[in-house]
Structure formats: structure tokens, C-alpha cells
Scaffold this motif. Structure first.
Motif, PDB file in Angstrom:
ATOM      1  N   ASP A 138       5.174  19.424  -2.791  1.00 18.28           N
ATOM      2  CA  ASP A 138       5.721  19.973  -4.030  1.00 18.28           C
ATOM      3  C   ASP A 138       5.859  18.866  -5.081  1.00 18.28           C
ATOM      4  N   ILE A 139       4.710  18.224  -5.379  1.00 17.26           N
ATOM      5  CA  ILE A 139       4.668  17.142  -6.358  1.00 17.26           C
ATOM      6  C   ILE A 139       3.624  17.519  -7.407  1.00 17.26           C
ATOM      7  N   ASP A 140       4.010  17.440  -8.661  1.00 14.86           N
ATOM      8  CA  ASP A 140       3.057  17.687  -9.743  1.00 14.86           C
ATOM      9  C   ASP A 140       1.921  16.674  -9.628  1.00 14.86           C
ATOM     10  N   ARG A 141       0.685  17.153  -9.688  1.00 19.77           N
ATOM     11  CA  ARG A 141      -0.484  16.276  -9.485  1.00 19.77           C
ATOM     12  C   ARG A 141      -0.536  15.129 -10.493  1.00 19.77           C
ATOM     13  N   SER A 142      -0.222  15.394 -11.749  1.00 21.08           N
ATOM     14  CA  SER A 142      -0.270  14.304 -12.734  1.00 21.08           C
ATOM     15  C   SER A 142       0.813  13.265 -12.436  1.00 21.08           C
ATOM     16  N   ASN A 143       1.979  13.708 -11.983  1.00 29.39           N
ATOM     17  CA  ASN A 143       3.032  12.764 -11.584  1.00 29.39           C
ATOM     18  C   ASN A 143       2.567  11.917 -10.403  1.00 29.39           C
ATOM     19  N   LEU A 144       1.928  12.588  -9.451  1.00 34.62           N
ATOM     20  CA  LEU A 144       1.450  11.909  -8.252  1.00 34.62           C
ATOM     21  C   LEU A 144       0.436  10.824  -8.611  1.00 34.62           C
ATOM     22  N   VAL A 145      -0.518  11.167  -9.435  1.00 35.51           N
ATOM     23  CA  VAL A 145      -1.567  10.216  -9.805  1.00 35.51           C
ATOM     24  C   VAL A 145      -0.984   9.065 -10.620  1.00 35.51           C
ATOM     25  N   TYR A 146      -0.137   9.366 -11.584  1.00 37.22           N
ATOM     26  CA  TYR A 146       0.486   8.338 -12.415  1.00 37.22           C
ATOM     27  C   TYR A 146       1.331   7.396 -11.554  1.00 37.22           C
ATOM     28  N   SER A 147       2.146   7.974 -10.704  1.00 34.97           N
ATOM     29  CA  SER A 147       3.009   7.183  -9.840  1.00 34.97           C
ATOM     30  C   SER A 147       2.189   6.289  -8.903  1.00 34.97           C
ATOM     31  N   ALA A 148       1.187   6.863  -8.273  1.00 39.99           N
ATOM     32  CA  ALA A 148       0.352   6.077  -7.361  1.00 39.99           C
ATOM     33  C   ALA A 148      -0.372   4.970  -8.116  1.00 39.99           C
ATOM     34  N   GLY A 149      -0.818   5.268  -9.341  1.00 43.05           N
ATOM     35  CA  GLY A 149      -1.461   4.235 -10.149  1.00 43.05           C
ATOM     36  C   GLY A 149      -0.521   3.084 -10.454  1.00 43.05           C
ATOM     37  N   LEU A 150       0.719   3.402 -10.824  1.00 45.62           N
ATOM     38  CA  LEU A 150       1.706   2.347 -11.074  1.00 45.62           C
ATOM     39  C   LEU A 150       1.986   1.533  -9.814  1.00 45.62           C
ATOM     40  N   LEU A 151       2.077   2.224  -8.680  1.00 45.17           N
ATOM     41  CA  LEU A 151       2.366   1.520  -7.436  1.00 45.17           C
ATOM     42  C   LEU A 151       1.201   0.617  -7.016  1.00 45.17           C
ATOM     43  N   VAL A 152      -0.027   1.094  -7.165  1.00 45.96           N
ATOM     44  CA  VAL A 152      -1.184   0.250  -6.838  1.00 45.96           C
ATOM     45  C   VAL A 152      -1.239  -0.945  -7.789  1.00 45.96           C
ATOM     46  N   LEU A 153      -1.050  -0.693  -9.080  1.00 47.93           N
ATOM     47  CA  LEU A 153      -1.041  -1.777 -10.056  1.00 47.93           C
ATOM     48  C   LEU A 153       0.043  -2.802  -9.725  1.00 47.93           C
ATOM     49  N   THR A 154       1.215  -2.327  -9.363  1.00 50.25           N
ATOM     50  CA  THR A 154       2.315  -3.228  -9.017  1.00 50.25           C
ATOM     51  C   THR A 154       1.988  -4.057  -7.780  1.00 50.25           C
ATOM     52  N   THR A 155       1.399  -3.440  -6.763  1.00 52.93           N
ATOM     53  CA  THR A 155       1.053  -4.215  -5.561  1.00 52.93           C
ATOM     54  C   THR A 155      -0.013  -5.255  -5.870  1.00 52.93           C
ATOM     55  N   LEU A 156      -0.960  -4.941  -6.744  1.00 56.96           N
ATOM     56  CA  LEU A 156      -1.960  -5.926  -7.149  1.00 56.96           C
ATOM     57  C   LEU A 156      -1.314  -7.084  -7.917  1.00 56.96           C
ATOM     58  N   VAL A 157      -0.356  -6.762  -8.775  1.00 57.01           N
ATOM     59  CA  VAL A 157       0.360  -7.798  -9.532  1.00 57.01           C
ATOM     60  C   VAL A 157       1.178  -8.669  -8.580  1.00 57.01           C
ATOM     61  N   ILE A 158       1.829  -8.049  -7.618  1.00 60.19           N
ATOM     62  CA  ILE A 158       2.602  -8.817  -6.635  1.00 60.19           C
ATOM     63  C   ILE A 158       1.697  -9.796  -5.899  1.00 60.19           C
ATOM     64  N   GLY A 159       0.553  -9.313  -5.443  1.00 56.72           N
ATOM     65  CA  GLY A 159      -0.391 -10.188  -4.743  1.00 56.72           C
ATOM     66  C   GLY A 159      -0.924 -11.303  -5.625  1.00 56.72           C
ATOM     67  N   ALA A 160      -1.159 -10.990  -6.899  1.00 58.37           N
ATOM     68  CA  ALA A 160      -1.657 -12.003  -7.826  1.00 58.37           C
ATOM     69  C   ALA A 160      -0.584 -13.056  -8.132  1.00 58.37           C
ATOM     70  N   CYS A 161       0.673 -12.640  -8.156  1.00 53.99           N
ATOM     71  CA  CYS A 161       1.781 -13.556  -8.442  1.00 53.99           C
ATOM     72  C   CYS A 161       2.199 -14.376  -7.222  1.00 53.99           C
ATOM     73  N   ALA A 162       1.905 -13.883  -6.040  1.00 56.80           N
ATOM     74  CA  ALA A 162       2.389 -14.519  -4.806  1.00 56.80           C
ATOM     75  C   ALA A 162       2.039 -16.006  -4.704  1.00 56.80           C
ATOM     76  N   PRO A 163       0.792 -16.426  -4.976  1.00 51.71           N
ATOM     77  CA  PRO A 163       0.511 -17.868  -4.842  1.00 51.71           C
ATOM     78  C   PRO A 163       1.379 -18.738  -5.745  1.00 51.71           C
TER      79      PRO A 163
END
Length: 185
Positions: A138-163
């Protein structure tokens, strides 16, 4: 053979640019270059990155508040990340020719950890997107896609910042006596 020449020229360009920027920013924020203050910046950056994750989770159900929260978190990230990069000398992404052997070893080790962090963390939102997309949640598809996009972007930023975060945390205080003597000479 032409590729080798091109790569060498690019590496030379990166090294010259890095050294030029290092010289330009070398005296900025001198009181923030201590290990204690760099560690404080790493802690603040970690909290900001966790806030980015929280905003991504909020966006699953609340698309009015979530995107509005994203803007100040991103501004805080950009400011903190820039300050951390300046005070740590951008060692996490420095070209090989600008570093000594010990610094190259430390940088490569931190980059390896950063890659592992990226791969591990990005797996979580990817699986969330796969599972939520496959099930009729019961999740609006646009919310799901937007949220997942933010989460993927955030994990990529975390990995890029880690070193840079690892190097800022582990490097000892700079030897100010050596720097002062070199400037006087």
C-alpha cells in the motif's frame, strides 16, 4: 599505445590541478585541521548522512514534507563535506603522483573500504525497490520510486564520502613545526 599517452597526460593534469588547489586551500581553516576537529566534522557528516536516509524513508509515505526536508539536509551536507575536504587536504581522492608511498597506501585502503560500503549499503534500497515493486504494498508508486531514488543516491554519497571520512578520522595532527620551518625557508 596512444591510450597510455592520453592516460599519462590526464594523470599529469590531475596532479597539477590537485597541487594547485592544495596550495590555494592550504591555509584555509587552520584551527579545523586538528584530528579532534576533523573527527567532529566526521561525526557531523555522519549525522547528516543519516538524516538523508531518514528523509528518504519519510518520502515513502509523505511527499509533502520529505522533499522539503531534503533541501536543508543537502545544504548542510555540501557545507560540511566541503569543510572536511579542505581541512583533510582532499587525501581521499588525491592523484597517486601527489602523495608519498604511505599516503597512497592509506588512500587505497580507505577507497577499498569505501567501495565495500557502497556495495553493501546500495544493496538495501535496491532490494527494497525490488520487493516493494513485486508485492502489491500500500505504497504510492511515485513515492516508492522517489524514496528509493533518494536512498540509492544517499548510499552512493555515503560510499563516496567514506574514504575521506576514514582518512580524516585516522590521520594524526599535522606537524606545524615542519610547516612553519618550510615557510620561513
Amino acid at each position: 599505445m596512444a591510450d597510455i599517452g592520453l592516460l599519462e597526460r590526464y594523470q599529469d593534469f590531475r596532479t597539477r590541478r590537485f597541487l594547485r588547489h592544495e596550495e590555494q586551500y592550504r591555509h584555509w581553516l587552520p584551527r579545523w585541521r586538528t584530528q579532534r576537529r576533523r573527527r567532529a566534522l566526521v561525526v557531523v557528516l555522519t549525522l547528516i548522512l543519516l538524516s538523508m536516509v531518514a528523509v528518504g524513508v519519510v518520502c515513502v509515505n509523505d511527499m509533502k514534507t520529505g522533499p522539503v526536508l531534503w533541501i536543508p539536509v543537502c545544504v548542510a551536507f555540501l557545507v560540511t563535506w566541503t569543510v572536511l575536504q579542505i581541512v583533510s587536504g582532499r587525501q581521499g581522492d588525491a592523484p597517486r603522483d601527489a602523495l608519498d608511498e604511505w599516503e597512497v597506501q592509506q588512500r587505497d585502503s580507505a577507497r577499498s573500504i569505501g567501495l565495500t560500503v557502497t556495495q553493501t549499503l546500495t544493496f538495501v534500497p535496491a532490494m527494497f525497490l525490488i520487493v516493494a515493486g513485486a508485492l502489491d504494498l500500500d505504497i504510492d508508486r511515485s513515492n516508492l520510486v522517489y524514496s528509493a531514488g533518494l536512498l540509492v543516491l544517499t548510499t552512493l554519497v555515503i560510499g563516496a564520502c567514506a574514504p575521506a571520512m576514514i582518512l580524516a578520522w585516522t590521520r594524526p595532527d599535522p606537524d606545524t613545526d615542519t610547516d612553519d620551518h618550510q615557510e620561513l625557508a
